[in-house]
Write a protein that holds these residues in place. Structure first.
Motif, PDB file in Angstrom:
ATOM      1  N   THR A  72       1.395  -1.081  -0.229  1.00 16.65           N
ATOM      2  CA  THR A  72       0.247  -0.201   0.177  1.00 16.65           C
ATOM      3  C   THR A  72       0.547   0.941   0.097  1.00 16.65           C
ATOM      4  O   THR A  72       0.659   1.857  -1.030  1.00 16.65           O
ATOM      5  N   LEU A  73       2.422   1.459   1.275  1.00 13.74           N
ATOM      6  CA  LEU A  73       3.013   1.993   0.879  1.00 13.74           C
ATOM      7  C   LEU A  73       3.476   2.895  -0.562  1.00 13.74           C
ATOM      8  O   LEU A  73       3.575   3.880  -0.936  1.00 13.74           O
ATOM      9  N   MET A  74       3.677   1.554  -1.053  1.00 15.02           N
ATOM     10  CA  MET A  74       4.057   1.847  -2.649  1.00 15.02           C
ATOM     11  C   MET A  74       3.065   2.450  -3.246  1.00 15.02           C
ATOM     12  O   MET A  74       4.223   2.750  -4.316  1.00 15.02           O
ATOM     13  N   ALA A  75       1.679   1.304  -3.832  1.00 17.86           N
ATOM     14  CA  ALA A  75       0.964   1.980  -4.613  1.00 17.86           C
ATOM     15  C   ALA A  75       0.884   3.692  -3.923  1.00 17.86           C
ATOM     16  O   ALA A  75       1.111   4.353  -4.946  1.00 17.86           O
ATOM     17  N   THR A 118      12.347   3.658 -12.715  1.00 19.14           N
ATOM     18  CA  THR A 118      12.775   2.437 -14.113  1.00 19.14           C
ATOM     19  C   THR A 118      13.010   1.601 -13.377  1.00 19.14           C
ATOM     20  O   THR A 118      13.485   1.736 -12.350  1.00 19.14           O
ATOM     21  N   HIS A 119      12.885   0.162 -13.845  1.00 15.44           N
ATOM     22  CA  HIS A 119      14.142  -0.979 -13.337  1.00 15.44           C
ATOM     23  C   HIS A 119      14.942  -0.656 -13.761  1.00 15.44           C
ATOM     24  O   HIS A 119      15.589  -1.081 -12.839  1.00 15.44           O
ATOM     25  N   ALA A 120      15.359  -0.004 -15.227  1.00 18.19           N
ATOM     26  CA  ALA A 120      16.716   0.179 -14.982  1.00 18.19           C
ATOM     27  C   ALA A 120      17.383   0.648 -13.913  1.00 18.19           C
ATOM     28  O   ALA A 120      18.651   0.463 -13.276  1.00 18.19           O
ATOM     29  N   SER A 121      16.534   2.446 -13.521  1.00 20.00           N
ATOM     30  CA  SER A 121      17.055   2.807 -12.849  1.00 20.00           C
ATOM     31  C   SER A 121      17.450   2.720 -11.815  1.00 20.00           C
ATOM     32  O   SER A 121      18.280   3.300 -10.631  1.00 20.00           O
ATOM     33  N   ILE A 122      16.779   1.547 -10.708  1.00 22.25           N
ATOM     34  CA  ILE A 122      17.023   1.125  -9.830  1.00 22.25           C
ATOM     35  C   ILE A 122      17.688  -0.018  -9.587  1.00 22.25           C
ATOM     36  O   ILE A 122      17.535  -0.168  -8.461  1.00 22.25           O
ATOM     37  N   LEU A 181      14.169  -5.608   0.513  1.00 17.55           N
ATOM     38  CA  LEU A 181      12.385  -5.901   0.425  1.00 17.55           C
ATOM     39  C   LEU A 181      11.748  -5.185  -0.198  1.00 17.55           C
ATOM     40  O   LEU A 181      11.080  -4.903  -1.179  1.00 17.55           O
ATOM     41  N   LEU A 182      12.098  -3.581   0.590  1.00 19.37           N
ATOM     42  CA  LEU A 182      11.642  -2.673  -0.543  1.00 19.37           C
ATOM     43  C   LEU A 182      11.859  -2.444  -2.192  1.00 19.37           C
ATOM     44  O   LEU A 182      10.823  -1.984  -2.851  1.00 19.37           O
ATOM     45  N   GLN A 183      13.144  -2.297  -2.619  1.00 22.49           N
ATOM     46  CA  GLN A 183      13.204  -2.551  -3.498  1.00 22.49           C
ATOM     47  C   GLN A 183      12.685  -4.196  -4.526  1.00 22.49           C
ATOM     48  O   GLN A 183      11.856  -3.596  -5.629  1.00 22.49           O
ATOM     49  N   VAL A 184      12.151  -5.577  -3.842  1.00 23.36           N
ATOM     50  CA  VAL A 184      11.015  -6.276  -4.441  1.00 23.36           C
ATOM     51  C   VAL A 184      10.047  -5.727  -4.577  1.00 23.36           C
ATOM     52  O   VAL A 184       9.322  -5.939  -5.846  1.00 23.36           O
ATOM     53  N   VAL A 185       9.632  -4.759  -3.421  1.00 24.38           N
ATOM     54  CA  VAL A 185       8.250  -4.074  -4.154  1.00 24.38           C
ATOM     55  C   VAL A 185       8.650  -3.070  -4.932  1.00 24.38           C
ATOM     56  O   VAL A 185       7.243  -3.445  -5.515  1.00 24.38           O
ATOM     57  N   PHE A 186       8.808  -2.732  -4.498  1.00 25.13           N
ATOM     58  CA  PHE A 186       9.062  -1.159  -5.974  1.00 25.13           C
ATOM     59  C   PHE A 186       9.525  -1.757  -7.046  1.00 25.13           C
ATOM     60  O   PHE A 186       8.681  -1.324  -8.153  1.00 25.13           O
ATOM     61  N   HIS A 187       9.850  -3.120  -7.561  1.00 26.33           N
ATOM     62  CA  HIS A 187      10.500  -3.821  -9.052  1.00 26.33           C
ATOM     63  C   HIS A 187       8.425  -4.599  -9.225  1.00 26.33           C
ATOM     64  O   HIS A 187       8.237  -3.961 -10.975  1.00 26.33           O
ATOM     65  N   ALA A 188       8.097  -4.732  -7.991  1.00 29.35           N
ATOM     66  CA  ALA A 188       7.242  -4.746  -8.835  1.00 29.35           C
ATOM     67  C   ALA A 188       5.851  -4.310  -9.004  1.00 29.35           C
ATOM     68  O   ALA A 188       5.186  -4.333  -9.703  1.00 29.35           O
ATOM     69  N   ALA A 234       6.145  -3.127 -12.485  1.00 31.35           N
ATOM     70  CA  ALA A 234       5.469  -3.849 -13.242  1.00 31.35           C
ATOM     71  C   ALA A 234       4.115  -3.809 -14.024  1.00 31.35           C
ATOM     72  O   ALA A 234       3.706  -4.396 -14.570  1.00 31.35           O
ATOM     73  N   GLU A 235       3.803  -3.897 -11.768  1.00 32.62           N
ATOM     74  CA  GLU A 235       2.382  -4.062 -12.500  1.00 32.62           C
ATOM     75  C   GLU A 235       0.964  -3.293 -12.955  1.00 32.62           C
ATOM     76  O   GLU A 235       0.298  -3.727 -13.936  1.00 32.62           O
ATOM     77  N   GLU A 236       2.220  -1.366 -12.842  1.00 34.33           N
ATOM     78  CA  GLU A 236       1.770  -1.015 -13.498  1.00 34.33           C
ATOM     79  C   GLU A 236       1.387  -0.363 -14.909  1.00 34.33           C
ATOM     80  O   GLU A 236       0.770  -0.360 -16.312  1.00 34.33           O
ATOM     81  N   THR A 237       2.609  -1.048 -15.548  1.00 35.73           N
ATOM     82  CA  THR A 237       2.378  -1.711 -17.329  1.00 35.73           C
ATOM     83  C   THR A 237       2.111  -3.228 -17.035  1.00 35.73           C
ATOM     84  O   THR A 237       1.965  -3.177 -18.998  1.00 35.73           O
ATOM     85  N   GLY A 238       1.262  -3.804 -16.613  1.00 38.37           N
ATOM     86  CA  GLY A 238       0.187  -4.847 -17.090  1.00 38.37           C
ATOM     87  C   GLY A 238       1.338  -6.269 -17.462  1.00 38.37           C
ATOM     88  O   GLY A 238       0.553  -7.735 -17.387  1.00 38.37           O
ATOM     89  N   ARG A 239       2.120  -6.184 -16.621  1.00 37.70           N
ATOM     90  CA  ARG A 239       3.439  -7.597 -16.726  1.00 37.70           C
ATOM     91  C   ARG A 239       3.408  -8.252 -16.017  1.00 37.70           C
ATOM     92  O   ARG A 239       3.006 -10.022 -16.273  1.00 37.70           O
TER      93      ARG A 239
END
Length: 283
Positions: A22-25, A41-45, A76-83, A86-91
């Motif tokens: 929820t925080l990341m959203a 982006t995935h690449a930047s982080i 763990l924050l990095q995992v949530v950030f990448h996810a 990806a969710e925002e682009t429907g992957r």
């Protein structure tokens, strides 16, 4: 945390992974989120994931439980950030990440999980350590074979972002599964000596590029030797770094106690102090 939890409908305590999602959203909300987080982006982080993983290892090696807790949260924050990206682009979503890793771990542990989902009996022959290692290698090989064509190279799947020594060890280990390996560690020691001679030859007769290439070959052969000896080369080098740091600091303190400084002491004086530090450690 209380005001955020109420505003975002996050349970007050104990917090779960839902609170972090929820925080990341909220951070990535297009209208009210953080400008910095929205720009990523995935690449930047990607570099942060590597950095945070190293900081987790550092906390473990220092035995600092409080720091380990914090660093695990950062990772763990990095995992949530990448996810979330990806969710925002429907992957895929964070739930997809969890589903995938749970399925993989069950698949790779047939000595723990029976086909019906129940536990494998404690006295099962599948639990034999040698059998477990063979199963693990066979399962990973089957997984690689089932990937798209672009992943079918014999050395594919070994992350390029790994520390170079760790990747060298994994590359040589993968090659060994095809029989491209020495049978005796003594042969690898001979290879290390051969590569050392080639470095010396490049220094005498080659260019700087030649020397750099030969040093790379030497380091790769050392990583290969570590694998043959059952030693993690990355961990071993970190331990060597720590030992050097400890001894150099002690040497500087000894010089100061004798009325010298690092900046003014001759190499001979520093070497004498270094030797004294090593003798004191052995005692």
């Amino acid at each position: 945390m209380g005001s955020f939890a109420l505003a975002a409908n996050v349970p007050e305590s104990p917090l779960t992974i839902d609170a972090l999602l929820t925080l990341m959203a909220a951070l990535r909300d297009p209208e009210t989120g953080c400008p910095w987080d929205l720009a990523q982006t995935h690449a930047s982080i990607a570099p942060y994931a590597v950095e945070e993983a190293h900081e987790v290892v550092d906390a473990i090696e220092r035995g600092d439980a409080a720091d380990l807790r914090d660093e695990l949260g950062d990772l763990l924050l990095q995992v949530v950030f990448h996810a979330r990206i990806a969710e925002e682009t429907g992957r895929f979503t964070f739930a997809d990440v969890v589903d995938a890793i749970v399925a993989k771990m069950v698949r790779r542990h047939p000595h723990v999980f029976a086909p019906n989902g129940g536990p494998v009996p404690a006295d099962s022959s599948l639990r034999d350590p040698a059998a477990v290692e063979r199963q693990w290698a066979a399962i990973k090989a089957a997984e690689r074979a089932g990937r798209p064509t672009r992943d079918l190279g014999p050395l594919d799947g070994i992350a390029r972002a790994l520390p170079a020594l760790s990747r060298a060890e994994k590359l040589s280990a993968r090659a060994a599964t095809y029989g491209f390996d020495w049978s005796d560690p003594a042969d690898v020691v001979a290879k290390v000596r051969e590569e050392t001679d080639e470095v010396a030859d490049a220094m005498a007769n080659g260019t700087r590029a030649d020397v750099a290439e030969e040093v790379g070959d030497l380091l790769f052969s050392v990583a290969n030797l570590a694998r043959h000896l059952g030693i993690d080369p990355e961990y071993s080098l970190r331990s060597g770094n720590t030992k050097f740091e400890r001894r150099f600091t002690a040497m500087a303190a000894r010089l100061t106690a004798d009325g010298n400084t690092l900046g003014d002491a001759s190499l001979g004086t520093m070497e004498a102090a270094w030797t004294a530090v090593k003798r004191a450690e052995k005692r």
